[in-house]
Write a protein that holds these residues in place. Sequence first.
Motif, mmCIF file in Angstrom:
data_model
loop_
_atom_site.group_PDB
_atom_site.id
_atom_site.type_symbol
_atom_site.label_atom_id
_atom_site.label_comp_id
_atom_site.label_asym_id
_atom_site.label_seq_id
_atom_site.Cartn_x
_atom_site.Cartn_y
_atom_site.Cartn_z
ATOM 1 N N THR A 47 0.786 -1.197 0.141
ATOM 2 C CA THR A 47 -0.044 0.062 -0.107
ATOM 3 C C THR A 47 0.782 1.241 0.049
ATOM 4 O O THR A 47 0.668 2.191 -0.674
ATOM 5 C CB THR A 47 -0.895 -0.059 1.421
ATOM 6 O OG1 THR A 47 -1.686 -1.179 1.176
ATOM 7 C CG2 THR A 47 -1.821 1.299 1.298
ATOM 8 N N GLU A 48 2.144 1.304 0.902
ATOM 9 C CA GLU A 48 2.678 2.351 0.770
ATOM 10 C C GLU A 48 3.492 2.589 -0.533
ATOM 11 O O GLU A 48 3.786 3.793 -1.004
ATOM 12 C CB GLU A 48 3.913 2.276 1.988
ATOM 13 C CG GLU A 48 3.535 2.338 3.246
ATOM 14 C CD GLU A 48 4.388 1.839 4.283
ATOM 15 O OE1 GLU A 48 5.413 1.344 3.945
ATOM 16 O OE2 GLU A 48 3.948 1.965 5.493
ATOM 17 N N MET A 49 3.802 1.333 -1.156
ATOM 18 C CA MET A 49 4.352 1.548 -2.520
ATOM 19 C C MET A 49 3.257 2.227 -3.816
ATOM 20 O O MET A 49 3.583 3.198 -4.425
ATOM 21 C CB MET A 49 4.796 0.184 -3.240
ATOM 22 C CG MET A 49 5.863 -0.524 -2.508
ATOM 23 S SD MET A 49 6.389 -2.021 -3.014
ATOM 24 C CE MET A 49 6.875 -1.697 -4.753
ATOM 25 N N GLU A 54 4.824 3.746 -6.998
ATOM 26 C CA GLU A 54 5.732 2.974 -7.499
ATOM 27 C C GLU A 54 5.141 1.537 -7.888
ATOM 28 O O GLU A 54 4.138 1.301 -7.818
ATOM 29 C CB GLU A 54 6.648 2.513 -6.271
ATOM 30 C CG GLU A 54 7.497 3.352 -5.483
ATOM 31 C CD GLU A 54 8.149 3.261 -4.367
ATOM 32 O OE1 GLU A 54 8.796 3.930 -3.759
ATOM 33 O OE2 GLU A 54 8.346 2.118 -3.934
ATOM 34 N N THR A 55 6.079 0.776 -8.677
ATOM 35 C CA THR A 55 5.495 -0.461 -9.291
ATOM 36 C C THR A 55 5.593 -1.573 -8.293
ATOM 37 O O THR A 55 6.515 -1.694 -7.752
ATOM 38 C CB THR A 55 6.372 -0.722 -10.562
ATOM 39 O OG1 THR A 55 6.335 0.645 -11.465
ATOM 40 C CG2 THR A 55 5.892 -2.195 -11.153
ATOM 41 N N LEU A 56 4.482 -1.996 -8.381
ATOM 42 C CA LEU A 56 4.514 -3.475 -7.119
ATOM 43 C C LEU A 56 5.409 -4.530 -7.934
ATOM 44 O O LEU A 56 5.490 -4.476 -9.016
ATOM 45 C CB LEU A 56 3.065 -3.853 -7.115
ATOM 46 C CG LEU A 56 2.108 -2.769 -6.356
ATOM 47 C CD1 LEU A 56 0.685 -3.231 -6.012
ATOM 48 C CD2 LEU A 56 2.628 -2.357 -5.198
ATOM 49 N N PRO A 57 5.796 -5.416 -6.840
ATOM 50 C CA PRO A 57 6.443 -6.663 -7.580
ATOM 51 C C PRO A 57 5.694 -7.729 -8.230
ATOM 52 O O PRO A 57 6.360 -8.423 -8.503
ATOM 53 C CB PRO A 57 6.816 -7.092 -6.223
ATOM 54 C CG PRO A 57 6.159 -6.629 -5.028
ATOM 55 C CD PRO A 57 5.693 -5.458 -5.510
ATOM 56 N N PHE A 58 4.436 -7.389 -8.384
ATOM 57 C CA PHE A 58 3.457 -8.271 -9.334
ATOM 58 C C PHE A 58 2.421 -7.561 -9.733
ATOM 59 O O PHE A 58 2.099 -6.698 -9.077
ATOM 60 C CB PHE A 58 3.114 -9.517 -8.529
ATOM 61 C CG PHE A 58 2.274 -9.504 -7.399
ATOM 62 C CD1 PHE A 58 1.042 -9.324 -7.469
ATOM 63 C CD2 PHE A 58 2.854 -9.190 -5.964
ATOM 64 C CE1 PHE A 58 -0.016 -9.140 -6.243
ATOM 65 C CE2 PHE A 58 2.016 -8.758 -5.181
ATOM 66 C CZ PHE A 58 0.515 -8.758 -5.088
ATOM 67 N N SER A 59 1.998 -7.830 -10.562
ATOM 68 C CA SER A 59 0.762 -7.055 -11.172
ATOM 69 C C SER A 59 -0.369 -7.532 -10.558
ATOM 70 O O SER A 59 -0.848 -8.486 -10.510
ATOM 71 C CB SER A 59 0.692 -7.543 -12.931
ATOM 72 O OG SER A 59 -0.159 -6.770 -13.483
ATOM 73 N N LEU A 60 -1.206 -6.130 -10.101
ATOM 74 C CA LEU A 60 -2.401 -6.637 -9.465
ATOM 75 C C LEU A 60 -3.569 -7.209 -10.237
ATOM 76 O O LEU A 60 -4.353 -7.956 -9.937
ATOM 77 C CB LEU A 60 -2.826 -5.468 -8.886
ATOM 78 C CG LEU A 60 -2.512 -5.295 -7.270
ATOM 79 C CD1 LEU A 60 -3.081 -3.893 -6.573
ATOM 80 C CD2 LEU A 60 -2.761 -6.511 -6.126
ATOM 81 N N PRO A 61 -3.691 -6.631 -11.584
ATOM 82 C CA PRO A 61 -4.807 -7.164 -12.240
ATOM 83 C C PRO A 61 -4.889 -8.409 -12.604
ATOM 84 O O PRO A 61 -4.072 -8.994 -12.970
ATOM 85 C CB PRO A 61 -4.615 -6.126 -13.667
ATOM 86 C CG PRO A 61 -4.068 -4.925 -13.191
ATOM 87 C CD PRO A 61 -2.935 -5.543 -12.028
#
Length: 190
Positions: A47-49, A54-61
């Motif tokens: 959430t802070e990212m 920032e880009t997360l370490p994996f794609s949420l969609p």
Amino acid sequence: MNEREESVRRLVYPFDKEKLSLLRAGDSVLITGTIYTARDAAHKRLTEMLDRGETLPFSLPGSIIYYVGPTPEKPGQVIGAAGPTTSYRMDSFAPRFLDLGQAAMIGKGQRSAEVAAAVVRNGAVYFAAIGGAGALIAKSIAAAKVIAFEDLGAEAVRQLEVVDFPAVVVLDSIGNNLYESGPASYLQQA
């Protein structure tokens, strides 16, 4: 029992809204494909990212997040016991993740009204895994690797490759809730 109650549905990643829309609360499923792990501390960092853009370490969609903090693997094992953790601890994060495209969550226990509304709003699903069956669930995990927050140990974000991961649909995309309908159905039969 009717035919629907007796069958187990097989889901293969990636999961689209159309596939998920066919699931109903109470359906048993076997999931094959990629899922990610994240618990409280990881959700906070993710959430802070997002807050920082920032880009997360994996794609949420289209993703599935499993609420688990696995035990260390023994020699020759892919992962240690990997039973679900109580999901309500992620309730403050889940609506945002669902609104950003997360397809499903796996955990155990009730979810808040806000999470249930986000599931329906986004055509998502909440699955329950069997609590206390972490060693059995681990047998369905073919590969595991830490992809973020290694310093969190068991709560690091992992990418898991699963084969026939057993779960039950608790919240479906149209608002049915097994934790409400299950006891009501049982009481009607008594």
